[in-house]
Design an enzyme around this catalytic site. Sequence first.
Site, PDB file in Angstrom:
ATOM      1  N   CYS A   1     -14.298  -8.540 -15.886  1.00 42.69           N
ATOM      2  CA  CYS A   1     -14.004  -8.624 -17.317  1.00 42.69           C
ATOM      3  C   CYS A   1     -13.937  -7.199 -17.854  1.00 42.69           C
ATOM      4  O   CYS A   1     -14.819  -6.378 -17.573  1.00 42.69           O
ATOM      5  CB  CYS A   1     -15.113  -9.400 -18.033  1.00 42.69           C
ATOM      6  SG  CYS A   1     -14.969  -9.268 -19.828  1.00 42.69           S
TER       7      CYS A   1
ATOM      8  N   THR B   1       3.587 -10.383   5.806  1.00 40.55           N
ATOM      9  CA  THR B   1       4.758 -11.247   5.554  1.00 40.55           C
ATOM     10  C   THR B   1       4.752 -12.462   6.485  1.00 40.55           C
ATOM     11  O   THR B   1       5.157 -13.548   6.090  1.00 40.55           O
ATOM     12  CB  THR B   1       6.097 -10.487   5.704  1.00 40.55           C
ATOM     13  OG1 THR B   1       6.112  -9.846   6.976  1.00 40.55           O
ATOM     14  CG2 THR B   1       6.293  -9.458   4.619  1.00 40.55           C
TER      15      THR B   1
ATOM     16  N   HIS C   1      -5.601   0.119  -2.216  1.00 39.34           N
ATOM     17  CA  HIS C   1      -5.098  -0.398  -3.489  1.00 39.34           C
ATOM     18  C   HIS C   1      -5.922  -1.550  -4.045  1.00 39.34           C
ATOM     19  O   HIS C   1      -5.451  -2.309  -4.881  1.00 39.34           O
ATOM     20  CB  HIS C   1      -3.619  -0.797  -3.332  1.00 39.34           C
ATOM     21  CG  HIS C   1      -2.724   0.366  -3.049  1.00 39.34           C
ATOM     22  ND1 HIS C   1      -1.497   0.251  -2.438  1.00 39.34           N
ATOM     23  CD2 HIS C   1      -2.889   1.694  -3.283  1.00 39.34           C
ATOM     24  CE1 HIS C   1      -0.951   1.457  -2.323  1.00 39.34           C
ATOM     25  NE2 HIS C   1      -1.772   2.344  -2.813  1.00 39.34           N
TER      26      HIS C   1
ATOM     27  N   ALA D   1       2.396  -3.991   3.297  1.00 42.84           N
ATOM     28  CA  ALA D   1       2.752  -5.378   2.988  1.00 42.84           C
ATOM     29  C   ALA D   1       3.389  -6.124   4.166  1.00 42.84           C
ATOM     30  O   ALA D   1       3.221  -7.334   4.300  1.00 42.84           O
ATOM     31  CB  ALA D   1       3.688  -5.404   1.783  1.00 42.84           C
TER      32      ALA D   1
ATOM     33  N   GLN E   1      -2.830  -0.814   2.522  1.00 47.95           N
ATOM     34  CA  GLN E   1      -2.309  -0.776   1.155  1.00 47.95           C
ATOM     35  C   GLN E   1      -2.291  -2.187   0.579  1.00 47.95           C
ATOM     36  O   GLN E   1      -1.968  -2.383  -0.580  1.00 47.95           O
ATOM     37  CB  GLN E   1      -0.876  -0.215   1.149  1.00 47.95           C
ATOM     38  CG  GLN E   1      -0.774   1.203   1.663  1.00 47.95           C
ATOM     39  CD  GLN E   1       0.663   1.580   1.987  1.00 47.95           C
ATOM     40  OE1 GLN E   1       1.449   1.934   1.111  1.00 47.95           O
ATOM     41  NE2 GLN E   1       1.026   1.511   3.246  1.00 47.95           N
TER      42      GLN E   1
ATOM     43  N   CYS F   1     -17.086 -14.126 -22.577  1.00 48.72           N
ATOM     44  CA  CYS F   1     -17.340 -13.210 -23.709  1.00 48.72           C
ATOM     45  C   CYS F   1     -16.065 -12.960 -24.508  1.00 48.72           C
ATOM     46  O   CYS F   1     -16.096 -12.275 -25.531  1.00 48.72           O
ATOM     47  CB  CYS F   1     -17.923 -11.886 -23.210  1.00 48.72           C
ATOM     48  SG  CYS F   1     -16.695 -10.734 -22.565  1.00 48.72           S
TER      49      CYS F   1
ATOM     50  N   ASN G   1       7.407  -1.338  12.794  1.00 45.36           N
ATOM     51  CA  ASN G   1       7.989  -1.804  11.532  1.00 45.36           C
ATOM     52  C   ASN G   1       9.302  -2.526  11.776  1.00 45.36           C
ATOM     53  O   ASN G   1      10.019  -2.208  12.719  1.00 45.36           O
ATOM     54  CB  ASN G   1       8.226  -0.609  10.594  1.00 45.36           C
ATOM     55  CG  ASN G   1       8.077  -0.995   9.144  1.00 45.36           C
ATOM     56  OD1 ASN G   1       7.018  -1.454   8.739  1.00 45.36           O
ATOM     57  ND2 ASN G   1       9.124  -0.836   8.358  1.00 45.36           N
TER      58      ASN G   1
ATOM     59  N   SER H   1       6.770   0.615   4.328  1.00 44.14           N
ATOM     60  CA  SER H   1       7.994   1.397   4.158  1.00 44.14           C
ATOM     61  C   SER H   1       7.678   2.887   4.018  1.00 44.14           C
ATOM     62  O   SER H   1       8.586   3.717   4.032  1.00 44.14           O
ATOM     63  CB  SER H   1       8.766   0.897   2.933  1.00 44.14           C
ATOM     64  OG  SER H   1       7.943   0.984   1.794  1.00 44.14           O
TER      65      SER H   1
HETATM   66  P1  CNA Z   1       6.849  -2.362   1.228  1.00 46.08           P
HETATM   67  O1  CNA Z   1       7.356  -1.159   0.559  1.00 46.08           O
HETATM   68  O2  CNA Z   1       7.233  -3.690   0.696  1.00 46.08           O
HETATM   69  O3  CNA Z   1       7.337  -2.257   2.743  1.00 46.08           O
HETATM   70  C1  CNA Z   1       7.081  -3.255   3.673  1.00 46.08           C
HETATM   71  C2  CNA Z   1       7.637  -2.792   5.007  1.00 46.08           C
HETATM   72  O4  CNA Z   1       7.224  -3.730   5.981  1.00 46.08           O
HETATM   73  C3  CNA Z   1       9.171  -2.721   5.056  1.00 46.08           C
HETATM   74  O5  CNA Z   1       9.528  -1.475   5.616  1.00 46.08           O
HETATM   75  C4  CNA Z   1       9.565  -3.891   5.973  1.00 46.08           C
HETATM   76  O6  CNA Z   1      10.665  -3.599   6.780  1.00 46.08           O
HETATM   77  C5  CNA Z   1       8.324  -4.055   6.807  1.00 46.08           C
HETATM   78  N1  CNA Z   1       8.082  -5.417   7.267  1.00 46.08           N
HETATM   79  C6  CNA Z   1       8.252  -6.590   6.606  1.00 46.08           C
HETATM   80  N2  CNA Z   1       7.844  -7.630   7.366  1.00 46.08           N
HETATM   81  C7  CNA Z   1       7.427  -7.095   8.542  1.00 46.08           C
HETATM   82  C8  CNA Z   1       6.886  -7.649   9.737  1.00 46.08           C
HETATM   83  N3  CNA Z   1       6.718  -8.957   9.892  1.00 46.08           N
HETATM   84  N4  CNA Z   1       6.552  -6.786  10.736  1.00 46.08           N
HETATM   85  C9  CNA Z   1       6.743  -5.458  10.617  1.00 46.08           C
HETATM   86  N5  CNA Z   1       7.242  -4.876   9.499  1.00 46.08           N
HETATM   87  C10 CNA Z   1       7.567  -5.689   8.483  1.00 46.08           C
HETATM   88  O7  CNA Z   1       5.272  -2.361   1.377  1.00 46.08           O
HETATM   89  P2  CNA Z   1       4.269  -1.146   1.441  1.00 46.08           P
HETATM   90  O8  CNA Z   1       2.974  -1.707   1.821  1.00 46.08           O
HETATM   91  O9  CNA Z   1       4.824  -0.015   2.209  1.00 46.08           O
HETATM   92  O10 CNA Z   1       4.252  -0.725  -0.100  1.00 46.08           O
HETATM   93  C11 CNA Z   1       3.154  -0.447  -0.659  1.00 46.08           C
HETATM   94  C12 CNA Z   1       2.771  -1.407  -1.816  1.00 46.08           C
HETATM   95  C13 CNA Z   1       3.163  -2.842  -1.654  1.00 46.08           C
HETATM   96  C14 CNA Z   1       1.288  -1.429  -1.832  1.00 46.08           C
HETATM   97  O11 CNA Z   1       0.875  -0.951  -3.065  1.00 46.08           O
HETATM   98  C15 CNA Z   1       0.841  -2.882  -1.666  1.00 46.08           C
HETATM   99  O12 CNA Z   1      -0.302  -3.137  -2.421  1.00 46.08           O
HETATM  100  C16 CNA Z   1       2.005  -3.667  -2.176  1.00 46.08           C
HETATM  101  N6  CNA Z   1       2.063  -5.084  -1.723  1.00 46.08           N
HETATM  102  C17 CNA Z   1       1.016  -5.691  -1.079  1.00 46.08           C
HETATM  103  C18 CNA Z   1       1.104  -7.011  -0.662  1.00 46.08           C
HETATM  104  C19 CNA Z   1      -0.073  -7.655   0.052  1.00 46.08           C
HETATM  105  O13 CNA Z   1      -1.218  -7.347  -0.272  1.00 46.08           O
HETATM  106  N7  CNA Z   1       0.168  -8.518   1.031  1.00 46.08           N
HETATM  107  C20 CNA Z   1       2.286  -7.734  -0.870  1.00 46.08           C
HETATM  108  C21 CNA Z   1       3.353  -7.093  -1.547  1.00 46.08           C
HETATM  109  C22 CNA Z   1       3.221  -5.770  -1.954  1.00 46.08           C
END
Ligand code: CNA
Length: 250
Positions: free
Chosen positions: A128, A27, A120, A23, A102, A164, A225, A203
């Site tokens: 549907c 961001t 994911h 994710a 993810q 449907c 990260n 994370s």
């Molecule tokens: P998480 O657990 O929310 O972790 C996100 C990580 O990214 C954290 O460790 C943050 O410190 C780090 N982070 C945030 N912004 C930045 C940046 N600009 N640069 C570098 N690092 C950054 O997300 P994960 O992906 O680890 O968790 C998995 C879940 C979250 C999955 O199932 C996803 O589908 C789900 N998710 C997806 C989205 C999306 O599709 N954009 C949004 C929110 C959640």
Amino acid sequence: MEGLETLKKWIDESNNIVFFGGAGVSTESGIPDFRSVDGLYHQKYDYPPETILSHTFFMRKTSEFYKFYADKLLLEGAKPNAAHLKLAEWEEKGKLKAVITQNIDGLHQMAGSKEVLELHGSVQRNYCMKCHKFFDFSDVKSKVEEAKALDPKSPDYMVPKCECGGTIKPDVVLYEEGLDNTVLTKSVNYIANADILIIGGTSLVVYPAAGLIDYYRGKKLVLVNLSATPQDRRADLVIHGKIGEVFSQL
Ligand code: CNA
């Protein structure tokens, strides 16, 4: 920035880079993550995201699910940032083999990446549950809007429905649901054979996705990260920073 020169050198020398992200990659495109200070976990909801985004919750409280989903994940107008664009550029140049994500937002494809393994699923695909008809992102978005006209207490409030009568479900892997085996196997193969594995914006706490890192056998494991992760000590190179900012310097 510490580590940036080393990473640049490794990337210049490689034509077998694999990227694994989460994710945090999106961001900087305006889509909140789950665990950052301003992420979804720190906002006020009746239930935590992991509960709302579970299979049981979707089946039992579909209206509640869509209220959250529409607000936080069905986001219109998000654009790829420098990280998505750089990954697409590396693939185009024959340096990168695959993006394993993810994320469910489709931003890697929007940036031009071809080999994207969506562990994911994606908000771009929806079906549907009764007749299996396909609906794209904007179909669902407008159906959710239409269903806002219903009484907020109705079980169908904000629930997108097929002609449907069936309920439309996003092709997203909800908590309690299994990952697609083909996607998982391909991801394992790319990671096991990668020269450089760059892991970014995750994370690394959501399994089984986070376990994919164990298949990497090389000596160039890079973590980019914002915050520290449980795997920082294992990495050959750790860069703490915003991934879009970091990648724009590569
Ligand atoms: P998480 O657990 O929310 O972790 C996100 C990580 O990214 C954290 O460790 C943050 O410190 C780090 N982070 C945030 N912004 C930045 C940046 N600009 N640069 C570098 N690092 C950054 O997300 P994960 O992906 O680890 O968790 C998995 C879940 C979250 C999955 O199932 C996803 O589908 C789900 N998710 C997806 C989205 C999306 O599709 N954009 C949004 C929110 C959640």
